[in-house]
Motif scaffolding. Structure first.
Motif, PDB file in Angstrom:
ATOM      1  N   MET A   1       0.824  -1.209   0.000  1.00 21.12           N
ATOM      2  CA  MET A   1       0.000   0.000   0.000  1.00 21.12           C
ATOM      3  C   MET A   1       0.857   1.256   0.000  1.00 21.12           C
ATOM      4  O   MET A   1       0.460   2.297  -0.541  1.00 21.12           O
ATOM      5  CB  MET A   1      -0.917   0.000   1.228  1.00 21.12           C
ATOM      6  CG  MET A   1      -2.050   1.005   1.160  1.00 21.12           C
ATOM      7  SD  MET A   1      -3.210   0.598  -0.154  1.00 21.12           S
ATOM      8  CE  MET A   1      -4.468   1.842   0.102  1.00 21.12           C
ATOM      9  N   ALA A   2       2.028   1.185   0.582  1.00 22.11           N
ATOM     10  CA  ALA A   2       2.888   2.370   0.695  1.00 22.11           C
ATOM     11  C   ALA A   2       3.767   2.590  -0.524  1.00 22.11           C
ATOM     12  O   ALA A   2       4.500   3.586  -0.582  1.00 22.11           O
ATOM     13  CB  ALA A   2       3.765   2.239   1.934  1.00 22.11           C
ATOM     14  N   SER A   3       3.672   1.734  -1.523  1.00 24.16           N
ATOM     15  CA  SER A   3       4.615   1.788  -2.641  1.00 24.16           C
ATOM     16  C   SER A   3       4.028   2.422  -3.890  1.00 24.16           C
ATOM     17  O   SER A   3       2.809   2.427  -4.091  1.00 24.16           O
ATOM     18  CB  SER A   3       5.080   0.364  -2.975  1.00 24.16           C
ATOM     19  OG  SER A   3       3.988  -0.417  -3.458  1.00 24.16           O
ATOM     20  N   ALA A   4       4.918   2.982  -4.701  1.00 24.57           N
ATOM     21  CA  ALA A   4       4.629   3.379  -6.090  1.00 24.57           C
ATOM     22  C   ALA A   4       3.574   4.471  -6.227  1.00 24.57           C
ATOM     23  O   ALA A   4       2.738   4.431  -7.119  1.00 24.57           O
ATOM     24  CB  ALA A   4       4.229   2.145  -6.907  1.00 24.57           C
ATOM     25  N   TRP A   5       3.622   5.462  -5.368  1.00 28.46           N
ATOM     26  CA  TRP A   5       2.766   6.636  -5.520  1.00 28.46           C
ATOM     27  C   TRP A   5       3.548   7.750  -6.193  1.00 28.46           C
ATOM     28  O   TRP A   5       4.735   7.933  -5.935  1.00 28.46           O
ATOM     29  CB  TRP A   5       2.243   7.120  -4.170  1.00 28.46           C
ATOM     30  CG  TRP A   5       1.401   6.105  -3.455  1.00 28.46           C
ATOM     31  CD1 TRP A   5       1.752   5.349  -2.385  1.00 28.46           C
ATOM     32  CD2 TRP A   5       0.072   5.709  -3.802  1.00 28.46           C
ATOM     33  NE1 TRP A   5       0.735   4.513  -2.014  1.00 28.46           N
ATOM     34  CE2 TRP A   5      -0.316   4.705  -2.874  1.00 28.46           C
ATOM     35  CE3 TRP A   5      -0.829   6.089  -4.789  1.00 28.46           C
ATOM     36  CZ2 TRP A   5      -1.563   4.095  -2.919  1.00 28.46           C
ATOM     37  CZ3 TRP A   5      -2.072   5.487  -4.825  1.00 28.46           C
ATOM     38  CH2 TRP A   5      -2.438   4.508  -3.909  1.00 28.46           C
TER      39      TRP A   5
ATOM     40  N   ARG B   1      -1.323  16.576   6.625  1.00 21.23           N
ATOM     41  CA  ARG B   1      -1.445  15.260   5.996  1.00 21.23           C
ATOM     42  C   ARG B   1      -0.289  14.355   6.396  1.00 21.23           C
ATOM     43  O   ARG B   1       0.830  14.803   6.648  1.00 21.23           O
ATOM     44  CB  ARG B   1      -1.512  15.387   4.486  1.00 21.23           C
ATOM     45  CG  ARG B   1      -0.262  15.945   3.829  1.00 21.23           C
ATOM     46  CD  ARG B   1      -0.381  15.829   2.304  1.00 21.23           C
ATOM     47  NE  ARG B   1       0.720  16.542   1.669  1.00 21.23           N
ATOM     48  CZ  ARG B   1       0.642  17.778   1.201  1.00 21.23           C
ATOM     49  NH1 ARG B   1      -0.491  18.437   1.290  1.00 21.23           N
ATOM     50  NH2 ARG B   1       1.688  18.363   0.643  1.00 21.23           N
ATOM     51  N   ALA B   2      -0.598  13.088   6.435  1.00 24.95           N
ATOM     52  CA  ALA B   2       0.392  12.089   6.822  1.00 24.95           C
ATOM     53  C   ALA B   2       1.105  11.553   5.587  1.00 24.95           C
ATOM     54  O   ALA B   2       0.634  11.688   4.447  1.00 24.95           O
ATOM     55  CB  ALA B   2      -0.290  10.943   7.559  1.00 24.95           C
ATOM     56  N   SER B   3       2.208  10.931   5.823  1.00 25.95           N
ATOM     57  CA  SER B   3       2.955  10.280   4.749  1.00 25.95           C
ATOM     58  C   SER B   3       2.145   9.127   4.178  1.00 25.95           C
ATOM     59  O   SER B   3       1.339   8.488   4.873  1.00 25.95           O
ATOM     60  CB  SER B   3       4.281   9.745   5.302  1.00 25.95           C
ATOM     61  OG  SER B   3       4.851   8.814   4.409  1.00 25.95           O
TER      62      SER B   3
END
Length: 518
Positions: free
Chosen positions: A40-44, A141-143
């Motif tokens: 979920m935390a990858s490739a944004w 906003r959060a990371s």
């Protein structure tokens, strides 16, 4: 509506009942694996690297802060925005900031729940007070690597969109910003030497935090501090009595959008006549414009046809609209800055006033004109506007043979018989609240001389109920109110901001005909 996974699954021993507070999660299964979190935390993609433009209102904020802090040199002033309010179970009403916060922060729309503005006392090298610095404390906003990003329905970007950064809000408002997590330490700094005041009843968590700091510092807290806190609330209300140029421009904008809403009401009248809840057809037509062109409604719309118009705050709006009725519509758009218009027009449903309706309408219109004329006289106090309208109303009622005494006797304090048919006041201040500055002292409000920048309504009416046996039958079952929004100009003259919304009998009839021909 989608499920709201705000908290991780509760771990409850199998031999104990699950607490009520944890049962909201029973309806959903939420991924919590390390693999999911990593994926979920990858490739944004990158976030935009441009900062917002500085808002026009930012140039007006320093003067407002100086006025807010003028009575409280050397004290720390805490003004919460407020938080979400529960509508039902786990669904909330749309957020709307407390008006004192909106006035001092310049933040409108739905920005930013759970934010706190602190007016921090400043001093020179000799420890002499030198005013206040405004600091906005909020949750940025959060990371995207955080759990909040995808799992927090209150703050998470996946749920409510990206919150701004500290730098973005500072750029837009011109104010110093800080993370909400640092608020407690900021409030506790030099507490005891520095007195604290908070606007009560807005955010329970912030009020509790202030009281905890006060107690630790040996300062009055809770009910012992109520008088101090209410003095702050009173003052923040009174500094809004005279609007600055930016505020007046926002009110003008609100009136312009409200005019568009009334145009759509007129277009909807034919459909309202054929609907079993015609009043709600009118309400809906206005509400659509308010939401499309502004932040929403400034207050619940009154769409009262026939005898319903004699219920002053008729907001059920569940009645029919009949040919031959008058429909009283009291409505105002709140624009994105949260400033609201407040307009009432009484419209003949079929486009034409009857002779009797026109007679009543003209009396109310004459009262409007008498009130405005008094407002333009030198030395006018706010209460004089009401008195001028009431004098005209009482005179007309005497001419129609409705008063048991003369108009002069009725206007005396020991009389007031005319108020049977106009029980409300004629004017109130207008701004961020539809009844703005309501916490102001009487000497600053009702008894005050009109001053440049004051914005208020003029709204006389006549209410002839269907069951009023003192009235001739031809008058029963109709209510008429005309309400305009006014401003005191720099030269002391008073003008109607809402002058372009038709109000005379001929103009209203022409307005209806013109709009319905389009």
């Amino acid at each position: 509506m989608t499920d709201q996974p705000t908290q991780p699954d509760a771990q409850v021993p199998s031999d104990q009942p699950q607490p009520i507070s944890d049962r909201g999660s029973n309806r959903s299964r939420r991924p919590e694996s390390d693999a999911f979190r990593t994926f979920m935390a990858s490739a944004w993609g990158p976030r935009p690297d441009t900062l917002p433009e500085r808002e026009e209102v930012a140039d007006f904020l320093p003067r407002r802060h100086a006025a807010a802090g003028a009575l409280f040199e050397g004290e720390r002033l805490v003004i919460p925005a407020g938080t979400y309010k529960v509508r039902s179970n786990d669904t909330d009403y749309r957020f709307r900031a407390h008006s004192a916060f909106a006035h001092l922060s310049g933040l409108g729309g739905e920005k930013e729940p759970d934010t706190v503005l602190v007016l921090e006392p400043r001093s020179d090298e000799d420890a002499s007070p030198t005013g206040h610095e405004a600091v906005l404390y909020f949750k940025p906003r959060a990371s995207r690597t955080s759990r909040e990003f995808y799992a927090d329905s209150r703050y998470g970007e996946f749920w409510v969109g990206a919150r701004p950064s500290l730098e973005e809000v500072s750029t837009a408002t011109g104010l110093r910003t800080a993370h909400i997590d640092t608020l407690r330490d900021a409030l506790a700094k030099d507490a005891g030497q520095v007195r604290l005041r908070v606007v009560r009843g807005v955010d329970t968590a912030v009020q509790t935090m202030v009281d905890e700091v006060r107690i630790q510092a040996g300062l009055p807290a809770g009910e012992d501090a109520r008088a101090d806190d209410e003095k702050l609330e009173e003052h923040l209300s009174e500094i809004r009595l005279c609007k600055d140029a930016w505020e007046i421009a926002q009110l003008r904008k609100a009136v312009d959008v409200t005019r568009a809403g009334f145009d759509d009401i007129i277009r909807a009248l034919p459909r309202a006549v054929g609907h079993h809840r015609g009043e709600r057809v009118i309400e809906g037509a206005f509400g659509a414009v308010a939401r499309e062109e502004g932040n929403g409604l400034g207050y619940d719309t009154i769409a009262a046809s026939g005898d319903h118009a004699n219920t002053l705050h008729w907001i059920d709006n569940d009645g029919e609209v009949r040919e031959g009725d008058l429909v009283l519509v009291d409505a105002g758009v709140e624009v994105d800055s949260l400033y609201t218009a407040d307009i009432t027009r009484t419209l003949p449903v079929n486009g034409t006033f009857t002779e009797v309706q026109a007679r009543v309408y003209q009396a109310v219109l004459d009262a409007c004109e008498a009130a405005l004329a008094r407002a333009n006289e030198p030395g006018c106090r706010f209460r004089d506007i009401n008195d001028a309208a009431m004098k005209l109303i009482a005179t007309r009622l005497e001419e129609w043979g409705l008063l048991p005494v003369s108009a002069e006797e009725s206007l005396a304090p020991e009389g007031q018989q005319h108020r049977r048919w106009m029980p409300h006041g004629t004017s109130h201040h207008l701004g961020l609240d539809v009844h703005d500055c309501a916490q102001a002292r009487a000497e600053m409000y009702m008894d005050a001389l009109l001053e440049p920048g004051m914005c208020f309504t003029i709204e006389p009416g006549l209410y002839f109920r269907a069951d009023d046996m003192l009235l001739p039958e031809e008058l029963r079952g109709m209510g008429v109110r005309i309400e305009d929004d006014c401003v005191v100009n720099q030269d002391g003259s008073v003008t109607r901001i809402s002058e372009d919304i038709p109000r005379t009998i001929a103009d209203v009839e022409a307005w209806i005909a013109q709009v319905q021909q389009r």
